[in-house]
Design an enzyme around this catalytic site. Structure first.
Site, PDB file in Angstrom:
ATOM      1  CD  GLU B  51       6.293  53.347   9.029  1.00 22.85           C
ATOM      2  OE1 GLU B  51       5.514  52.438   8.646  1.00 22.85           O
ATOM      3  OE2 GLU B  51       7.394  53.549   8.499  1.00 22.85           O
ATOM      4  CD  GLU B  62      -0.044  47.374   3.657  1.00 26.05           C
ATOM      5  OE1 GLU B  62       1.180  47.313   3.852  1.00 26.05           O
ATOM      6  OE2 GLU B  62      -0.601  48.371   3.197  1.00 26.05           O
TER       7      GLU B  62
END
Ligand SMILES: Cc1ncc(COP(=O)(O)O)c(C=O)c1O
Lengths: 406, 277
Positions: B51, B62
């Site tokens: 990824e 995040e």
């Protein structure tokens, strides 16, 4: 984007997907999707429940102090020599701005949903103070996220929130201002999905917030409609408000959307000027994109990175705008002007001297354009300006710009 | 091409009887050249799929590690175009390892979905994870990616109940991501026992492999998750290695790859009851 067709009924929006034309929507991480659906259903039920509306109306009357007066500003009118200027006195509400209208509605909804913890974001601290106020009133714990930069420049409001029992968490990520405070509040919500209610302070973010906040602020426009008909026997030619995220403006505009004879005018913050990149005018200086859960006009660079907003007014210092404004702009129903820091300071001084009212520096942005609007309408015209907040919180900022020590 | 690389890789791992290890790295962190060196070293260090994060100014899901990684990358001028350049450079030497881009919607809106899908497929991207694009908003992007043979990988979470699951997997392809904690990346820790029934539920409903991520930091935890999931994703723990290596003036690439190596081993041997060395 092409100008979309004007609808027959502006008040039929958002649609079932939370859209105002291309704008709005629910661009949130999967963890939050079930929560925003739950909120959507809970709000729809509350909106249709006469008992909820009656409870809210009671608090607005006895706690917030509504209705707020509609005041004919005769000396301001005389000064410009144009249309009659009326001021909608939202600065007289409890806590000193329109923000409390929305907070009262949302806290009642949060309790109805069984939520036990409230979080909010704030820029200037006005929404934080209003949220802390209703949390104190109903005995709910309150965490307010505030950019570390704003914590520094709005110390009195930080202390007010503390006095009201709220915890203020300074946010140091990103640019440490309002957009980052909103990111951090969303991160808190993702982490505390079961008990937490996110009380957003403006008519932006993911559906249903733009609709819900608009509805709670629309009490402003509904009152103006009645009050101006009583005073003038007719609807106004124009209504004017400052635009940060757009809640006081949409609250004023919404009850007039289908009255095409009433001009709707929003004023964005031009900061140091629209020819610089230091402004906060999402519509006049941005382009559509996705941030904080909705598609709307945003300040961004060529790569789609969000850029920092700049304004003397912390309450307008946001790189986006509510999606309904983006749509009203595209279809041409509303007009969005700008006012610079310097023009707004002049307007702040003018209203203080002529009418004995210190306006919030946010509201002063709308005042900065009122002279031209009044002259354009001419002596037979009638214009209503939303005085969204009082300026006591801004005296330090104003003094600093005047080079004065207080 | 493209999406079939993901399917081929999961089919091969199934035959081997083991879970995949998927490291997450941020494009341009700490700079473009080092990020490319890390990327090139990942397959040999044990990455089965990769990824690659593309940085965004406002990454709302995040935690601090990946927020800071994005800030470092943006400060060094990394862009979505720069990310595709990295992918293209990686593909010159590796045609087999599936590459998934992960990030937020606005840079894609700016590029235009159709043009982006064409350019990303051309660079060698196999799939996309777009954190702030839930299934309700995904059709325009999913159409564009599908037209160019790329997978749109959807996230399921502890809050995705049985009623909602069909909506989430309606257009899923490649694999389905299970976010193992209600929270942001890199803060809470995943618990294999709690995760197992969710993985099974998503696997059965989607018929696709299920990757688990958000909250896996150590080889022990990776090994435990690898016993119940089809793939284990580690992100924050790796970007933390970047940050520490930069702070300590160490060789960033070596440090990250050595961490990848220990995690990959833990995943590789998890189901044989062997411990990672
Ligand atoms: C007095 C006042 N007016 C206006 C605003 C701008 O918000 P909105 O555009 O949502 O009305 C603020 C925000 O803090 C405010 O405090």
């Amino acid at each position: 984007m092409n100008a979309p067709a004007r609808p027959n009924d502006y008040t039929a929006y958002p649609d079932a997907k939370g859209r105002f034309g291309d704008y709005g929507g629910q661009y949130v991480p999967e963890t939050l999707m079930p929560l925003v659906h739950e909120l959507d259903a809970a709000y729809a039920a509350a909106k249709a429940d006469p008992a909820f509306q009656a409870e809210l109306a009671g608090y607005l009357t006895h706690y917030v102090g509504r209705p707020s007066p509609l005041y004919f500003a005769s000396r301001l009118t005389e000064h410009f020599g144009g249309a009659k200027i009326y001021l909608k006195r939202e600065e007289l509400n409890h806590t000193g701005s329109h923000k409390i209208n929305n907070c009262m509605g949302q806290i009642l909804l949060a309790m109805r949903m069984g939520k036990t913890r409230i979080i909010a974001e704030t820029g200037a601290g006005q929404h934080g103070v209003a949220t802390a106020t209703v949390c104190a009133r109903f005995g709910l714990p309150c965490v307010v996220y505030m950019g570390a930069v704003d914590v520094e420049r709005q110390k009195p409001n930080v202390f007010r929130m503390n006095l009201l029992g709220a915890e203020v968490r300074p946010v140091t990520s990103g640019s440490a201002t309002l957009k980052d405070a909103m990111n951090e509040a969303l991160r808190d919500w993702v982490t505390n999905v079961h008990d937490t209610y996110y009380l957003i302070g403006t008519a932006a973010g993911m559906h249903p917030y733009p609709e819900m906040v608009r509805d709670f602020q629309a009490v402003i426009g509904r009152e103006v409609r009645e009050q101006i008909v009583e005073a003038e026997g007719r609807l106004p030619d124009a209504v004017v408000a400052c635009v940060g995220g757009g809640s006081n403006a949409i609250g004023l505009f919404h009850p007039f959307l289908n009255d095409e004879g009433v001009k709707l005018i929003g004023v964005e913050a031009a900061g140091e000027g629209m020819d610089t990149d230091r402004h906060a005018a999402a519509i006049n200086g941005g382009r559509p994109g996705v941030l904080h859960g909705n598609m709307t006009y945003l300040l961004q660079d060529r790569e789609g990175q969000i850029t920092e907003a700049h304004s003397i007014s912390a309450g307008l210092d946001y790189p986006g705008i509510g999606p309904e404004h983006s749509w009203l702009h595209d279809v041409g129903r509303a007009t969005y002007l700008t006012a610079t820091d310097a023009e707004s300071l002049d307007a702040f001084m003018l209203l203080s001297r002529l009418e004995g009212i210190l306006p919030a520096i946010e509201s002063a942005h709308a005042l900065a354009r009122i002279g031209e609007i009044a002259r354009d309408l001419g002596k037979d015209g009638v214009v209503v300006l939303n005085l969204s907040g009082r300026g006591d919180k801004d005296v330090n900022t104003v003094a600093a710009h005047l080079g004065r020590q207080i | 091409m493209t999406k079939s690389r993901i399917d081929a890789r999961f089919a091969a791992l199934k035959a081997e009887g083991r879970a995949a290890f998927i490291p997450y790295v941020m494009a341009g962190d700490p700079d473009a050249a080092t990020a490319l060196a890390i990327l090139k070293g990942l397959p040999d260090a044990g990455a089965d799929l990769i990824e690659v994060g593309f940085p965004f100014s406002d990454p709302m899901a995040e935690g601090p590690p990946i927020q800071r990684a994005a800030q470092r990358a943006l400060a060094k001028g990394m862009t979505l175009k720069g990310t595709l350049d990295l992918i293209r450079a990686f593909r010159e030497g590796d045609q087999a390892t599936p590459l998934i881009l992960m990030g937020y919607l606005n840079p894609l809106v700016t590029w235009g979905f159709e043009a982006f899908a064409r350019d990303a497929a051309d660079a060698g991207v196999d799939g996309m994870i777009v954190v702030d694009c839930p299934p309700e908003e995904a059709d325009p992007l999913a159409d564009a990616l599908e037209a160019h043979g790329m997978a749109l990988i959807f996230l399921t979470t502890p809050t995705t109940d049985d009623k909602r699951l069909p909506t989430v997997i309606r257009r899923a392809s490649g694999f389905v991501y299970y976010v193992s904690v209600a929270g942001v990346t890199g803060v809470k820790e995943a618990d294999a026992d709690a995760v197992a029934p969710h993985v099974e539920r998503v696997r059965r409903a989607s018929g696709l492999p299920v990757a688990v991520g958000f909250g896996i930091k150590t080889p022990e935890r990776a090994s435990a998750i690898a016993q119940v999931a089809d793939a284990v994703v580690v992100g924050s723990a790796l970007v933390d290695e970047v940050a520490e290596a930069v702070d300590l003036n160490e060789d960033v690439t070596r440090r990250v790859l050595s961490k990848v190596n220990s995690l990959a081993k833990a995943v590789r041997f998890a189901r044989r009851g062997l411990t990672a060395v």
